[in-house]
Design an enzyme around this catalytic site. Sequence first.
Site, PDB file in Angstrom:
ATOM      1  N   PRO A   5       0.781  -1.223   0.000  1.00  0.00           N
ATOM      2  CA  PRO A   5       0.000   0.000   0.000  1.00  0.00           C
ATOM      3  C   PRO A   5       0.823   1.289   0.000  1.00  0.00           C
ATOM      4  CG  PRO A   5      -0.117  -1.098   2.134  1.00  0.00           C
ATOM      5  CD  PRO A   5       0.540  -2.056   1.177  1.00  0.00           C
ATOM      6  N   ASN A   6       0.287   2.249  -0.703  1.00  0.00           N
ATOM      7  CA  ASN A   6       0.833   3.613  -0.813  1.00  0.00           C
ATOM      8  C   ASN A   6       2.084   3.711  -1.673  1.00  0.00           C
ATOM      9  OD1 ASN A   6      -1.153   4.919   0.852  1.00  0.00           O
ATOM     10  ND2 ASN A   6      -0.202   3.880   2.590  1.00  0.00           N
TER      11      ASN A   6
ATOM     12  N   ARG B  57       5.417  10.895  -2.437  1.00  0.00           N
ATOM     13  CA  ARG B  57       5.272  10.603  -1.011  1.00  0.00           C
ATOM     14  C   ARG B  57       6.641  10.630  -0.317  1.00  0.00           C
ATOM     15  NH1 ARG B  57       4.673   4.593   1.240  1.00  0.00           N
ATOM     16  NH2 ARG B  57       4.238   5.065   3.412  1.00  0.00           N
TER      17      ARG B  57
ATOM     18  N   ALA C 121       3.409  -0.797   4.818  1.00  0.00           N
ATOM     19  CA  ALA C 121       2.983  -0.763   6.230  1.00  0.00           C
ATOM     20  C   ALA C 121       2.519  -2.136   6.718  1.00  0.00           C
ATOM     21  CB  ALA C 121       1.877   0.274   6.415  1.00  0.00           C
TER      22      ALA C 121
ATOM     23  N   ARG D 297      14.071   4.053  11.736  1.00  0.00           N
ATOM     24  CA  ARG D 297      12.953   4.995  11.728  1.00  0.00           C
ATOM     25  C   ARG D 297      12.117   4.823  13.009  1.00  0.00           C
ATOM     26  NH1 ARG D 297       9.979   4.620   6.220  1.00  0.00           N
ATOM     27  NH2 ARG D 297       9.051   6.543   7.044  1.00  0.00           N
TER      28      ARG D 297
ATOM     29  N   HIS E  26      12.695  -3.151   1.350  1.00  0.00           N
ATOM     30  CA  HIS E  26      12.204  -1.822   1.719  1.00  0.00           C
ATOM     31  C   HIS E  26      13.098  -0.776   1.089  1.00  0.00           C
ATOM     32  CE1 HIS E  26       9.432  -3.502   4.576  1.00  0.00           C
ATOM     33  NE2 HIS E  26      10.394  -4.314   4.944  1.00  0.00           N
TER      34      HIS E  26
ATOM     35  N   TYR F  40      11.747   8.193   0.670  1.00  0.00           N
ATOM     36  CA  TYR F  40      11.556   7.115  -0.303  1.00  0.00           C
ATOM     37  C   TYR F  40      12.184   7.407  -1.672  1.00  0.00           C
ATOM     38  CZ  TYR F  40       8.269   5.452   3.197  1.00  0.00           C
ATOM     39  OH  TYR F  40       7.716   5.008   4.373  1.00  0.00           O
TER      40      TYR F  40
ATOM     41  N   GLU G 204      12.101  -9.983   1.479  1.00  0.00           N
ATOM     42  CA  GLU G 204      11.382  -8.761   1.876  1.00  0.00           C
ATOM     43  C   GLU G 204      12.269  -7.562   1.574  1.00  0.00           C
ATOM     44  OE1 GLU G 204      10.184  -8.779   6.058  1.00  0.00           O
ATOM     45  OE2 GLU G 204      10.448  -6.602   6.085  1.00  0.00           O
TER      46      GLU G 204
ATOM     47  N   ASN H 270       7.638  -5.920  -1.156  1.00  0.00           N
ATOM     48  CA  ASN H 270       7.700  -4.780  -0.252  1.00  0.00           C
ATOM     49  C   ASN H 270       6.294  -4.642   0.328  1.00  0.00           C
ATOM     50  OD1 ASN H 270       7.782  -2.405   1.124  1.00  0.00           O
ATOM     51  ND2 ASN H 270       8.863  -1.248  -0.478  1.00  0.00           N
TER      52      ASN H 270
END
Length: 146
Positions: free
Chosen positions: A9-10, A17, A76, A106, A99, A22, A97, A73
């Site tokens: 998502p996003n 964003r 969230a 973070r 990112h 990112y 996985e 990825n």
Amino acid sequence: MNILVMHGPNLHLLGRRKPEIYGKLTLEQINEAIRAEALSLGFGIRIFQSNHEGGIIDILTDNASWANALIINPAAYTHYSYAIREAIEALGIPAVEVHLSDISKREPFRRVSVILPVCEKQIKGKGLGSYIEALHYFHTKASSKI
Ligand code: DQA
């Protein structure tokens, strides 16, 4: 070898964003680079993005008989989706996985991944390079089996 790439998502908002976190590349640009690298390594490649937990699970299921490896990825969902974790486990193919940002540096909620236990590794903090490194991980793994 066929690689399934799943963005959560996003990530459709990439480029707009939080570019300071990112990066400035759009999802389209990231996908173009992933596709080019995958093809140069001799992989089949399919790339999807979904903003929905169930949508991600459906995409994983729909591509189960095609894919030999997964690069995901989970965005969230990384931090709380046991449903996606179980879908990856059910797929039964090696998963990495990835990112864009370094989630270990973070906010505290990002330091936990409920997805990692069903993945071979986590690659983080390298932007587009995280996906490229995941492709090379599978390439090295496949080559070392010959
Ligand atoms: C992310 C990190 C997640 O914590 C966040 O929710 C994202 C993107 C990354 O690629 O750095 O949406 O997965």
